[in-house]
Design an enzyme around this catalytic site. Structure first.
Site, PDB file in Angstrom:
ATOM      1  CD  GLU A 169      -6.750   3.832 -15.766  1.00  0.00           C
ATOM      2  OE1 GLU A 169      -6.379   2.672 -15.574  1.00  0.00           O
ATOM      3  OE2 GLU A 169      -7.013   4.613 -14.810  1.00  0.00           O
ATOM      4  N   GLY A 191      -1.280   3.278 -17.718  1.00  0.00           N
ATOM      5  CA  GLY A 191      -0.008   3.060 -17.011  1.00  0.00           C
ATOM      6  C   GLY A 191      -0.228   2.824 -15.528  1.00  0.00           C
ATOM      7  N   GLY A 236       6.235   4.135   8.675  1.00  0.00           N
ATOM      8  CA  GLY A 236       6.410   2.880   7.945  1.00  0.00           C
ATOM      9  C   GLY A 236       7.784   2.809   7.309  1.00  0.00           C
ATOM     10  CD  GLU A 269       8.326  -0.796  10.624  1.00  0.00           C
ATOM     11  OE1 GLU A 269       8.175  -0.215   9.550  1.00  0.00           O
ATOM     12  OE2 GLU A 269       7.582  -1.725  11.018  1.00  0.00           O
ATOM     13  CG  ASP A 325      -0.752  -3.942  -6.799  1.00  0.00           C
ATOM     14  OD1 ASP A 325       0.076  -4.790  -7.190  1.00  0.00           O
ATOM     15  OD2 ASP A 325      -0.428  -2.767  -6.506  1.00  0.00           O
ATOM     16  CG  HIS A 340      37.691  -8.873 -14.492  1.00  0.00           C
ATOM     17  ND1 HIS A 340      37.490  -8.889 -13.125  1.00  0.00           N
ATOM     18  CD2 HIS A 340      38.809  -8.129 -14.711  1.00  0.00           C
ATOM     19  CE1 HIS A 340      38.457  -8.193 -12.548  1.00  0.00           C
ATOM     20  NE2 HIS A 340      39.273  -7.719 -13.488  1.00  0.00           N
TER      21      HIS A 340
HETATM   22  P1  FAD Z   1      -2.433  -0.341 -10.922  1.00  0.00           P
HETATM   23  O1  FAD Z   1      -1.094  -0.065 -11.476  1.00  0.00           O
HETATM   24  O2  FAD Z   1      -2.787   0.132  -9.597  1.00  0.00           O
HETATM   25  O3  FAD Z   1      -3.495  -0.009 -12.012  1.00  0.00           O
HETATM   26  C1  FAD Z   1      -4.865  -0.100 -11.778  1.00  0.00           C
HETATM   27  C2  FAD Z   1      -5.575   0.884 -12.674  1.00  0.00           C
HETATM   28  O4  FAD Z   1      -6.969   0.628 -12.614  1.00  0.00           O
HETATM   29  C3  FAD Z   1      -5.398   2.347 -12.284  1.00  0.00           C
HETATM   30  O5  FAD Z   1      -4.914   3.085 -13.376  1.00  0.00           O
HETATM   31  C4  FAD Z   1      -6.801   2.810 -11.889  1.00  0.00           C
HETATM   32  O6  FAD Z   1      -7.069   4.152 -12.243  1.00  0.00           O
HETATM   33  C5  FAD Z   1      -7.668   1.856 -12.687  1.00  0.00           C
HETATM   34  N1  FAD Z   1      -8.979   1.629 -12.101  1.00  0.00           N
HETATM   35  C6  FAD Z   1      -9.280   1.229 -10.849  1.00  0.00           C
HETATM   36  N2  FAD Z   1     -10.600   1.095 -10.687  1.00  0.00           N
HETATM   37  C7  FAD Z   1     -11.179   1.422 -11.879  1.00  0.00           C
HETATM   38  C8  FAD Z   1     -12.521   1.495 -12.331  1.00  0.00           C
HETATM   39  N3  FAD Z   1     -13.547   1.174 -11.560  1.00  0.00           N
HETATM   40  N4  FAD Z   1     -12.739   1.895 -13.613  1.00  0.00           N
HETATM   41  C9  FAD Z   1     -11.699   2.234 -14.412  1.00  0.00           C
HETATM   42  N5  FAD Z   1     -10.422   2.186 -14.029  1.00  0.00           N
HETATM   43  C10 FAD Z   1     -10.160   1.781 -12.780  1.00  0.00           C
HETATM   44  N6  FAD Z   1       6.335  -2.227  -8.025  1.00  0.00           N
HETATM   45  C11 FAD Z   1       7.468  -2.734  -8.547  1.00  0.00           C
HETATM   46  O7  FAD Z   1       7.444  -3.855  -9.067  1.00  0.00           O
HETATM   47  N7  FAD Z   1       8.638  -2.025  -8.542  1.00  0.00           N
HETATM   48  C12 FAD Z   1       8.725  -0.787  -7.998  1.00  0.00           C
HETATM   49  O8  FAD Z   1       9.788  -0.181  -8.011  1.00  0.00           O
HETATM   50  C13 FAD Z   1       7.552  -0.231  -7.429  1.00  0.00           C
HETATM   51  N8  FAD Z   1       7.569   1.014  -6.899  1.00  0.00           N
HETATM   52  C14 FAD Z   1       6.411   1.541  -6.396  1.00  0.00           C
HETATM   53  C15 FAD Z   1       6.463   2.821  -5.847  1.00  0.00           C
HETATM   54  C16 FAD Z   1       5.326   3.398  -5.315  1.00  0.00           C
HETATM   55  C17 FAD Z   1       5.389   4.793  -4.731  1.00  0.00           C
HETATM   56  C18 FAD Z   1       4.090   2.681  -5.367  1.00  0.00           C
HETATM   57  C19 FAD Z   1       2.840   3.297  -4.828  1.00  0.00           C
HETATM   58  C20 FAD Z   1       4.032   1.411  -5.906  1.00  0.00           C
HETATM   59  C21 FAD Z   1       5.199   0.825  -6.419  1.00  0.00           C
HETATM   60  N9  FAD Z   1       5.195  -0.451  -6.965  1.00  0.00           N
HETATM   61  C22 FAD Z   1       6.350  -0.991  -7.469  1.00  0.00           C
HETATM   62  C23 FAD Z   1       3.962  -1.269  -7.018  1.00  0.00           C
HETATM   63  C24 FAD Z   1       3.354  -1.213  -8.431  1.00  0.00           C
HETATM   64  O9  FAD Z   1       3.075   0.120  -8.767  1.00  0.00           O
HETATM   65  C25 FAD Z   1       2.092  -2.057  -8.476  1.00  0.00           C
HETATM   66  O10 FAD Z   1       2.379  -3.372  -8.066  1.00  0.00           O
HETATM   67  C26 FAD Z   1       1.505  -2.116  -9.884  1.00  0.00           C
HETATM   68  O11 FAD Z   1       1.215  -0.833 -10.383  1.00  0.00           O
HETATM   69  C27 FAD Z   1       0.224  -2.969  -9.892  1.00  0.00           C
HETATM   70  O12 FAD Z   1      -0.316  -3.008 -11.180  1.00  0.00           O
HETATM   71  P2  FAD Z   1      -1.874  -3.259 -11.422  1.00  0.00           P
HETATM   72  O13 FAD Z   1      -2.039  -3.272 -12.888  1.00  0.00           O
HETATM   73  O14 FAD Z   1      -2.316  -4.414 -10.626  1.00  0.00           O
HETATM   74  O15 FAD Z   1      -2.604  -1.993 -10.777  1.00  0.00           O
HETATM   75  P1  NAD Z   2       5.290  -2.026   3.090  1.00  0.00           P
HETATM   76  O1  NAD Z   2       4.434  -3.167   3.431  1.00  0.00           O
HETATM   77  O2  NAD Z   2       6.498  -2.231   2.259  1.00  0.00           O
HETATM   78  O3  NAD Z   2       5.794  -1.331   4.444  1.00  0.00           O
HETATM   79  C1  NAD Z   2       4.922  -0.857   5.416  1.00  0.00           C
HETATM   80  C2  NAD Z   2       5.685  -0.708   6.729  1.00  0.00           C
HETATM   81  O4  NAD Z   2       4.874   0.026   7.623  1.00  0.00           O
HETATM   82  C3  NAD Z   2       5.981  -2.051   7.390  1.00  0.00           C
HETATM   83  O5  NAD Z   2       7.347  -2.095   7.759  1.00  0.00           O
HETATM   84  C4  NAD Z   2       5.049  -2.063   8.593  1.00  0.00           C
HETATM   85  O6  NAD Z   2       5.580  -2.790   9.701  1.00  0.00           O
HETATM   86  C5  NAD Z   2       4.938  -0.586   8.904  1.00  0.00           C
HETATM   87  N1  NAD Z   2       3.728  -0.160   9.625  1.00  0.00           N
HETATM   88  C6  NAD Z   2       2.455  -0.582   9.425  1.00  0.00           C
HETATM   89  N2  NAD Z   2       1.604   0.090  10.237  1.00  0.00           N
HETATM   90  C7  NAD Z   2       2.354   0.966  10.966  1.00  0.00           C
HETATM   91  C8  NAD Z   2       2.060   1.952  11.958  1.00  0.00           C
HETATM   92  N3  NAD Z   2       0.811   2.182  12.347  1.00  0.00           N
HETATM   93  N4  NAD Z   2       3.085   2.652  12.481  1.00  0.00           N
HETATM   94  C9  NAD Z   2       4.356   2.438  12.062  1.00  0.00           C
HETATM   95  N5  NAD Z   2       4.695   1.512  11.135  1.00  0.00           N
HETATM   96  C10 NAD Z   2       3.710   0.796  10.582  1.00  0.00           C
HETATM   97  O7  NAD Z   2       4.292  -0.940   2.442  1.00  0.00           O
HETATM   98  P2  NAD Z   2       4.569   0.374   1.572  1.00  0.00           P
HETATM   99  O8  NAD Z   2       5.952   0.861   1.797  1.00  0.00           O
HETATM  100  O9  NAD Z   2       3.416   1.258   1.838  1.00  0.00           O
HETATM  101  O10 NAD Z   2       4.467  -0.159   0.094  1.00  0.00           O
HETATM  102  C11 NAD Z   2       3.241  -0.765  -0.357  1.00  0.00           C
HETATM  103  C12 NAD Z   2       3.508  -1.783  -1.434  1.00  0.00           C
HETATM  104  O11 NAD Z   2       3.897  -1.120  -2.627  1.00  0.00           O
HETATM  105  C13 NAD Z   2       4.657  -2.730  -1.118  1.00  0.00           C
HETATM  106  O12 NAD Z   2       4.239  -3.844  -0.360  1.00  0.00           O
HETATM  107  C14 NAD Z   2       5.093  -3.141  -2.477  1.00  0.00           C
HETATM  108  O13 NAD Z   2       4.284  -4.217  -2.880  1.00  0.00           O
HETATM  109  C15 NAD Z   2       4.813  -1.924  -3.330  1.00  0.00           C
HETATM  110  N6  NAD Z   2       6.066  -1.179  -3.583  1.00  0.00           N
HETATM  111  C16 NAD Z   2       7.108  -1.815  -4.170  1.00  0.00           C
HETATM  112  C17 NAD Z   2       8.286  -1.133  -4.408  1.00  0.00           C
HETATM  113  C18 NAD Z   2       9.421  -1.862  -5.060  1.00  0.00           C
HETATM  114  O14 NAD Z   2       9.186  -2.923  -5.614  1.00  0.00           O
HETATM  115  N7  NAD Z   2      10.635  -1.330  -5.048  1.00  0.00           N
HETATM  116  C19 NAD Z   2       8.408   0.185  -4.050  1.00  0.00           C
HETATM  117  C20 NAD Z   2       7.335   0.811  -3.447  1.00  0.00           C
HETATM  118  C21 NAD Z   2       6.160   0.115  -3.233  1.00  0.00           C
END
Ligand code: FAD
Ligand code: NAD
Length: 472
Positions: free
Chosen positions: A36, A41, A190, A213, A319, A451
């Site tokens: 990592e 995390g 967005g 949007e 991802d 309930h």
């Molecule tokens: P990541 O969690 O992205 O982990 C990848 C890890 O790999 C990172 O720690 C990175 O440092 C490490 N890494 C990368 N390249 C290298 C390298 N070359 N060498 C060593 N380490 C490396 N998903 C939900 O299901 N529910 C939510 O409510 C939700 N909310 C979100 C809110 C926000 C603001 C964001 C940005 C995302 C949210 N997501 C949510 C999406 C969720 O965070 C991701 O889907 C999830 O973290 C993906 O897990 P992952 O293990 O694939 O990758």
């Molecule tokens: P998103 O795909 O949810 O939304 C992006 C939005 O931006 C879309 O509605 C799109 O039409 C719009 N958009 C794109 N280009 C634009 C532009 N040039 N001008 C204006 N609008 C534009 O993406 P996000 O909100 O960045 O989240 C990324 C990913 O992270 C999500 O797809 C999801 O997988 C993950 N995520 C999940 C949660 C959750 O599970 N609750 C929370 C946060 C993030």
């Protein structure tokens, strides 16, 4: 100096995909190394799911206190106006992150996973070099790790707009989750998950928020009936949404963003910060992945139903493999790959992966929507039950929204669930379970639901689909 280590399983990335794979591999006795580069995390625990949900809670508490101070609470409660110590609130959020990430480290240790802190660079499908994180002032050592199985779990990164890169006043979600001070005005680009979850946080903390949007409605990934109550609530909250609007760039005076609406008119929206949340892309560049010449889907590594890439014993999860980019999907894939490496027979073929949008009200979906069922050529029935007719929702002052079920007309097999309303995220477990277990409408209708709970709306939706609702 370079050292060399051999292992059975080498995992790059300690997010929910990578660390869960490592934990399960450890349980199964597979010699495992997890590399990592940043923090255990991953995105989820450090800069994603957990910190965003902590801020959503903080903002909601502040907003509630403000509403009570407004003096028109039907509950008869009145308080004085709240104040916010932002630094303390952010420290509280960071404390939760710390507790969880420390816990992941402890679990990995318990399961005898070797954690290597540093950035991995792929040499070939069985060899990875790691630039170790060095103590301040010291020279960084590198380590060569040779493995039988390579699991790629490098996650994703925010998409930047080429004409408005991150930096200065232009924030990604990472900066927006740790503000030192609140801006007066925030423009959010967005209206997807991040834009609306964090836009709502900032508005509830008193910031003027404009959401831009490109598509013709907010949350275009969800069906319109689900996004409508969220749009109405945003309006009540005072969030201004600009749909069918193109972002042109920052204004020249640096005090806003230039946009072009549906009418073709250009105008400037005042903003001292801009949050760009237009999606995330798989993190597949910059660490030698291209040398493996894997089959790709754009930036995502293409995998089969066992998360195998096109190269033998090179696996990819989370991802990095594209949509849906959700933490629970990454975890489920990670657990499966560990079991496959141990020789078990597994496939990643979930009946549904629930998705939750933590807006106010929340949205949850699992399985097929009515439109998706029709598009798949299935003769389906659907029924909704409104929270307006649910006693528990009334006692929570949240009778907006509904639960909807979609089922096959011929045998009543449930195909999908959707809900919008306060706290409906917690219904996702019931939805996923019923789909995974192949439940029919009669199974849910015949289950006694406690309930008064919001869950009664789930049973009532099933009863209504069978033509015999009791409370409507
Ligand atoms: P990541 O969690 O992205 O982990 C990848 C890890 O790999 C990172 O720690 C990175 O440092 C490490 N890494 C990368 N390249 C290298 C390298 N070359 N060498 C060593 N380490 C490396 N998903 C939900 O299901 N529910 C939510 O409510 C939700 N909310 C979100 C809110 C926000 C603001 C964001 C940005 C995302 C949210 N997501 C949510 C999406 C969720 O965070 C991701 O889907 C999830 O973290 C993906 O897990 P992952 O293990 O694939 O990758
Ligand atoms: P998103 O795909 O949810 O939304 C992006 C939005 O931006 C879309 O509605 C799109 O039409 C719009 N958009 C794109 N280009 C634009 C532009 N040039 N001008 C204006 N609008 C534009 O993406 P996000 O909100 O960045 O989240 C990324 C990913 O992270 C999500 O797809 C999801 O997988 C993950 N995520 C999940 C949660 C959750 O599970 N609750 C929370 C946060 C993030």
């Amino acid at each position: 100096m370079q050292t060399q280590t051999n292992t059975t399983l080498l995992i790059i990335g300690g997010g929910p995909g990578g660390y869960v794979a490592a934990l399960r591999a450890g349980q199964l006795g597979i010699p495992t190394i997890l590399v990592e580069g940043e923090a255990l995390g991953g995105t989820c625990l450090n800069i994603g799911c957990i910190p965003s949900k902590a801020l959503i809670h903080l903002a909601e508490r502040f907003h509630e206190a403000q509403a009570l101070a407004g003096g028109d609470s039907p509950l008869g409660i009145q308080t004085s106006a709240p104040t916010l110590d932002l630094a303390r609130g952010i420290a509280w959020k960071d404390g939760i992150v710390k507790r969880l990430t420390t816990g992941v480290g402890a679990l990995l240790k318990k399961h005898k996973v070797m954690v290597v802190q540093g950035w991995a660079r792929i040499v070939d499908g069985k060899t990875v070099d790691v630039e170790m994180r060095a103590a301040k002032g010291a020279r960084a050592d590198s380590q060569r790790i040779r493995c039988e199985h390579l699991l790629l779990a490098t996650g994703s990164e925010p998409v930047a707009l080429p004409f408005m890169p991150f930096g200065g006043r232009v924030l990604s979600s990472t900066e927006a989750l740790s503000p030192e001070a609140l801006p007066k005005r925030l423009a959010v680009v967005g209206a997807g998950y991040i834009g609306l979850e964090l836009g709502t946080v900032y508005r509830k903390l008193g910031v003027e928020v404009d959401v831009i949007e490109a598509r013709d409605r907010i949350l275009p990934a969800y069906d319109a009936e689900l996004s409508k109550p969220v749009a109405a609530a945003l309006k009540t909250l005072g969030v201004r949404t600009h749909v069918s609007t193109q972002l042109l760039g920052l204004s020249e005076d640096g005090e806003g963003v230039r946009v072009q609406g549906q009418d073709g008119q250009e105008r400037t929206l005042a903003a001292d910060r801009v949050l760009v949340a237009v999606g995330r892309r798989p993190r597949s560049r910059g660490f030698g992945l291209s040398a493996l010449m894997l089959d790709m889907d754009g930036a995502a590594v293409r995998v089969d139903s066992q998360c195998r890439s096109s190269m033998r014993n090179v696996w990819a999860i989370g991802d990095l493999t594209g949509e849906p980019m959700l933490a629970h999907r990454a975890m489920a894939q990670g657990e499966m790959v560990a079991e496959l490496v141990a020789g078990h027979t597994r496939h990643f073929e979930p009946a549904a992966i629930a998705a939750v949008c933590f807006t106010d009200p929340e949205i949850v979906t699992a399985g097929l929507s009515p439109e998706q069922a029709t598009a798949a050529g299935v003769d389906a029935i659907q029924a909704s039950f409104p929270f307006a007719a649910n006693g528990r929702a009334m006692t929570l002052e949240s009778s907006d929204g509904f639960v909807r079920v979609v089922a096959r007309r011929d045998n009543h097999l449930i195909l999908g669930w959707q809900a919008v309303g306060r706290a409906v995220s917690e219904l996702s477990a019931a939805f996923s379970q019923s789909l995974e277990m192949g439940a029919r409408l009669e199974d849910v209708a015949g289950t006694i639901h406690a309930h008064p709970t919001l869950g009664e709306a789930v049973q009532e939706a099933a009863l209504r689909a069978l033509g015999r609702p009791l409370h409507i």
